[in-house]
Enzyme design. Structure first.
Site, PDB file in Angstrom:
ATOM      1  N   PRO A 139       0.852  -1.195   0.000  1.00 15.98           N
ATOM      2  CA  PRO A 139       0.000   0.000   0.000  1.00 15.98           C
ATOM      3  C   PRO A 139       0.886   1.242   0.000  1.00 15.98           C
ATOM      4  O   PRO A 139       1.851   1.302   0.759  1.00 15.98           O
ATOM      5  CB  PRO A 139      -0.771  -0.128   1.325  1.00 15.98           C
ATOM      6  CG  PRO A 139       0.054  -1.010   2.191  1.00 15.98           C
ATOM      7  CD  PRO A 139       0.820  -1.919   1.270  1.00 15.98           C
ATOM      8  N   CYS A 170       2.638   3.357   9.673  1.00 18.36           N
ATOM      9  CA  CYS A 170       2.783   4.710   9.136  1.00 18.36           C
ATOM     10  C   CYS A 170       3.567   5.596  10.108  1.00 18.36           C
ATOM     11  O   CYS A 170       3.202   5.730  11.265  1.00 18.36           O
ATOM     12  CB  CYS A 170       1.414   5.318   8.859  1.00 18.36           C
ATOM     13  SG  CYS A 170       1.567   6.999   8.237  1.00 18.36           S
ATOM     14  N   GLY A 173       7.146  -2.152  -2.573  1.00 17.16           N
ATOM     15  CA  GLY A 173       6.601  -0.799  -2.578  1.00 17.16           C
ATOM     16  C   GLY A 173       7.276   0.092  -3.587  1.00 17.16           C
ATOM     17  O   GLY A 173       6.908   0.123  -4.760  1.00 17.16           O
ATOM     18  N   ARG A 174       8.321   0.807  -3.162  1.00 10.56           N
ATOM     19  CA  ARG A 174       8.891   1.884  -3.965  1.00 10.56           C
ATOM     20  C   ARG A 174       9.413   1.442  -5.324  1.00 10.56           C
ATOM     21  O   ARG A 174       9.466   2.245  -6.263  1.00 10.56           O
ATOM     22  CB  ARG A 174      10.020   2.567  -3.168  1.00 10.56           C
ATOM     23  CG  ARG A 174       9.488   3.361  -1.995  1.00 10.56           C
ATOM     24  CD  ARG A 174      10.590   3.685  -1.016  1.00 10.56           C
ATOM     25  NE  ARG A 174      11.116   2.482  -0.377  1.00 10.56           N
ATOM     26  CZ  ARG A 174      12.187   2.469   0.409  1.00 10.56           C
ATOM     27  NH1 ARG A 174      12.830   3.581   0.631  1.00 10.56           N
ATOM     28  NH2 ARG A 174      12.585   1.341   0.976  1.00 10.56           N
ATOM     29  N   ASN A 177       8.792  -7.444   3.787  1.00 16.21           N
ATOM     30  CA  ASN A 177       8.773  -6.170   3.061  1.00 16.21           C
ATOM     31  C   ASN A 177       9.985  -5.313   3.442  1.00 16.21           C
ATOM     32  O   ASN A 177      10.367  -5.254   4.599  1.00 16.21           O
ATOM     33  CB  ASN A 177       7.464  -5.423   3.396  1.00 16.21           C
ATOM     34  CG  ASN A 177       7.418  -4.001   2.859  1.00 16.21           C
ATOM     35  OD1 ASN A 177       7.169  -3.062   3.606  1.00 16.21           O
ATOM     36  ND2 ASN A 177       7.652  -3.825   1.582  1.00 16.21           N
ATOM     37  N   GLY A 178      10.558  -4.685   2.426  1.00 16.18           N
ATOM     38  CA  GLY A 178      11.644  -3.739   2.637  1.00 16.18           C
ATOM     39  C   GLY A 178      12.802  -3.954   1.704  1.00 16.18           C
ATOM     40  O   GLY A 178      13.477  -4.979   1.735  1.00 16.18           O
ATOM     41  N   GLN A 184      -6.731  -1.231   3.247  1.00 17.94           N
ATOM     42  CA  GLN A 184      -5.977  -0.958   4.480  1.00 17.94           C
ATOM     43  C   GLN A 184      -6.594   0.208   5.256  1.00 17.94           C
ATOM     44  O   GLN A 184      -6.938   1.241   4.684  1.00 17.94           O
ATOM     45  CB  GLN A 184      -4.527  -0.614   4.166  1.00 17.94           C
ATOM     46  CG  GLN A 184      -3.698  -0.559   5.438  1.00 17.94           C
ATOM     47  CD  GLN A 184      -2.280  -0.074   5.233  1.00 17.94           C
ATOM     48  OE1 GLN A 184      -2.050   1.050   4.788  1.00 17.94           O
ATOM     49  NE2 GLN A 184      -1.312  -0.911   5.559  1.00 17.94           N
TER      50      GLN A 184
HETATM   51  C1  LIG Z   1       4.998   7.161  -0.942  1.00 19.33           C
HETATM   52  C2  LIG Z   1       4.769   6.071   0.050  1.00 19.33           C
HETATM   53  C3  LIG Z   1       3.502   5.874   0.584  1.00 19.33           C
HETATM   54  C4  LIG Z   1       3.284   4.830   1.500  1.00 19.33           C
HETATM   55  N1  LIG Z   1       2.015   4.631   1.984  1.00 19.33           N
HETATM   56  C5  LIG Z   1       1.769   3.559   2.784  1.00 19.33           C
HETATM   57  C6  LIG Z   1       0.442   3.246   3.208  1.00 19.33           C
HETATM   58  O1  LIG Z   1      -0.551   3.904   2.849  1.00 19.33           O
HETATM   59  N2  LIG Z   1       0.282   2.158   4.035  1.00 19.33           N
HETATM   60  C7  LIG Z   1       1.347   1.380   4.455  1.00 19.33           C
HETATM   61  O2  LIG Z   1       1.151   0.405   5.196  1.00 19.33           O
HETATM   62  N3  LIG Z   1       2.595   1.658   4.050  1.00 19.33           N
HETATM   63  C8  LIG Z   1       2.828   2.702   3.221  1.00 19.33           C
HETATM   64  N4  LIG Z   1       4.087   2.935   2.773  1.00 19.33           N
HETATM   65  C9  LIG Z   1       5.161   1.983   3.119  1.00 19.33           C
HETATM   66  C10 LIG Z   1       5.255   0.885   2.055  1.00 19.33           C
HETATM   67  O3  LIG Z   1       4.061   0.126   2.001  1.00 19.33           O
HETATM   68  C11 LIG Z   1       6.428  -0.066   2.340  1.00 19.33           C
HETATM   69  O4  LIG Z   1       6.238  -0.654   3.598  1.00 19.33           O
HETATM   70  C12 LIG Z   1       7.768   0.641   2.343  1.00 19.33           C
HETATM   71  O5  LIG Z   1       7.882   1.519   1.239  1.00 19.33           O
HETATM   72  C13 LIG Z   1       8.927  -0.357   2.332  1.00 19.33           C
HETATM   73  O6  LIG Z   1       8.867  -1.196   1.222  1.00 19.33           O
HETATM   74  P1  LIG Z   1       9.792  -0.941  -0.102  1.00 19.33           P
HETATM   75  O7  LIG Z   1      11.217  -0.921   0.368  1.00 19.33           O
HETATM   76  O8  LIG Z   1       9.472  -2.064  -1.009  1.00 19.33           O
HETATM   77  O9  LIG Z   1       9.403   0.402  -0.636  1.00 19.33           O
HETATM   78  C14 LIG Z   1       4.347   3.991   1.895  1.00 19.33           C
HETATM   79  C15 LIG Z   1       5.618   4.202   1.352  1.00 19.33           C
HETATM   80  C16 LIG Z   1       5.841   5.222   0.446  1.00 19.33           C
HETATM   81  C17 LIG Z   1       7.213   5.394  -0.131  1.00 19.33           C
END
Ligand SMILES: Cc1cc2nc3c(=O)[nH]c(=O)nc-3n(C[C@H](O)[C@H](O)[C@H](O)COP(=O)(O)O)c2cc1C
Length: 444
Positions: free
Chosen positions: A45, A170, A294-295, A270-271, A140
């Site tokens: 998300p 968050c 995510g990103r 995740n991460g 979510q």
């Molecule tokens: C722009 C942005 C918005 C995000 N919004 C949410 C969100 O609405 N809910 C949530 O659980 N995590 C949110 N996250 C965290 C991501 O879901 C994820 O846990 C985090 O980016 C780490 O994963 P990654 O390294 O694959 O990016 C957000 C992250 C980013 C960068």
């Protein structure tokens, strides 16, 4: 016990593709309650990113390939151009299975349970908009009041979502200030009250996404995962950082392994997954049941398909390989996503027209706002999408100077027309852009 890689070893950073053991790959499927997720990949998300357009873009339109170029790389730009315009006729709405897209589960952006409970029915619908082809889909929620969260979970269930997820990660100050998101990580008894309230309110699978804890002195992820299991939650997802880490440093996958060791419900890791190799490495290092990305998704919408290709080739030959996007692929990707944004406005406007009488007074303001939002989104995504596009800076500039959606689309047309169309994009790995971290209210 099977040997696990530790983060320090970082074997997956090896340039030798098959540094990973042959067996290490993302599972073909896993189940959350009665919902089967195949393959075992989840789009994280992301507030401001994973709206219905982006989710469908990832699920149904992540297959931007240039078969002609790939089969006949010697063919010239003219033919390639024909192909490009033929691509406009490609039906991005055509059904794509999760197996084909490589993405097993998508999730909404986080939604305030307080807001959802208070909203009028019509506004609620806009927040919870999704299309039939998005199943399975999880909604979510964030909040801190058990009754309000339970009520909102019921709304989510009634809206037809397959799963409901609670956000305990968050880091944004305004969310933490109300004791929501990662703010709750300091109050496990309140989390348990919330778990019980939501579990009692819905029958659809209920999951939680959390960080390791508030800070290094207060790591609660294992305790929290056990609490989730004891209270009937069906899966948990760990972003392996603390609230104080924000997005700095490397995700500490060893905590995903610790959570996986501690519970029997599925664990989603995740991460910092940026490549298929990373995804396989996370499974290898942690034994997690699924990976969440995510990103990397907006920077490289092909990531899910690449993971699927990597997994399939590894199964077949022991060596993982996958396609890298060509310049043409990038053109289609940008064009498709921006067209989808414009189309979504048309759909919303048609729906709004049906409610015209009720909204006559505020209609113009709402319309102007939506068009501004659409162009704003194009500009936001332009920074991510144009990475790896040769001369992408010039395209970004043109997009930033455009006043409306059609102007952005024609800037893209013109830019790619002027490009040498059969030249492959640089094959540098696509890194998530730092600007992503400053652009969303989620991370303030
Ligand atoms: C722009 C942005 C918005 C995000 N919004 C949410 C969100 O609405 N809910 C949530 O659980 N995590 C949110 N996250 C965290 C991501 O879901 C994820 O846990 C985090 O980016 C780490 O994963 P990654 O390294 O694959 O990016 C957000 C992250 C980013 C960068």
């Amino acid at each position: 016990m099977k040997k696990r890689y530790t983060l320090e070893q970082k074997r997956w950073d090896s340039p030798i593709e098959h540094a990973m053991p042959e067996h290490s790959r993302v599972p073909a499927s896993f189940t959350i309650g009665n919902v089967t997720i195949a393959p075992a990949t989840v789009l994280a998300p992301m507030a401001g990113v994973t709206d219905t357009v982006f989710r469908r873009f990832i699920k149904n339109a992540s297959q931007f390939t240039s078969p002609l170029e790939k089969c006949h790389p010697e063919r010239g730009a003219a033919e390639s151009k024909d192909l490009r315009f033929a691509a406009e006729a490609t039906d991005v709405e055509a059904e794509t299975t999760n197996q084909q897209s490589g993405c097993g589960l998508i999730m909404t952006e986080f939604t305030s349970a307080d807001g959802l409970s208070r909203m009028r029915e019509t506004k609620r619908k806009r927040y919870l908009t999704y299309y039939d082809d998005e199943h399975p889909i999880s909604a979510q929620l964030f909040g801190s009041n058990p009754e309000t969260l339970a009520n909102s979970a019921r709304i989510v269930q009634d809206a037809g979502f397959d799963l409901v997820d609670l956000n305990l990660g968050c880091p944004a100050k305004r969310v933490v200030a109300c004791n929501g998101g990662s703010g709750l990580l300091r109050d496990l008894p309140q989390i348990e009250r919330i778990f019980k309230a939501i579990r009692g309110a819905v029958t659809i699978p209920f999951t939680v996404k959390f960080r390791m804890g508030w800070n290094d002195k207060d790591i609660v992820c294992v305790e929290l995962a056990k609490l989730a299991e004891d209270n009937g939650l069906n899966a948990c997802a760990l972003h392996a950082r603390t609230r104080e880490d924000g997005y700095t440093g490397q995700a500490r996958w060893e905590y995903i392994a610790a959570v996986k060791d501690a519970v029997n419900i599925p664990v989603i890791g995740n991460g910092d997954i940026r490549t298929p190799e990373d995804a396989a490495a996370m499974v290898e290092a942690t034994h997690c049941d699924a990976v969440m990305i995510g990103r990397t998704a907006p920077a490289n919408p092909w990531i899910f398909r690449q993971i699927a290709q990597y997994t399939a080739s590894k199964e077949a030959t022991g060596i993982g390989t996958y396609d890298h996007p060509t310049n043409d692929d990038r053109y289609r990707m940008i064009r498709t996503y921006f067209q989808m944004l414009v189309d979504e406005i048309a759909i919303e406007e048609a729906a709004e027209a049906a409610r015209a009488a009720a909204i006559e007074a505020s209609g113009q303001i709402a319309r102007d706002q939506r068009h501004r939002d659409c162009v704003g989104k194009m500009k936001q995504f332009a920074s991510w999408f144009t990475h790896g596009v040769p001369g992408g800076g010039a395209l970004r500039k043109q997009i930033f100077e455009s006043k409306n959606g059609p102007a952005v689309l024609s800037a893209i047309e013109q830019f790619f027309e002027n490009q040498s169309l059969n030249r492959d994009a640089e094959s540098l790995p696509l890194e998530p852009d730092e600007s992503m971290l400053t652009s969303a209210a989620y991370c303030d």
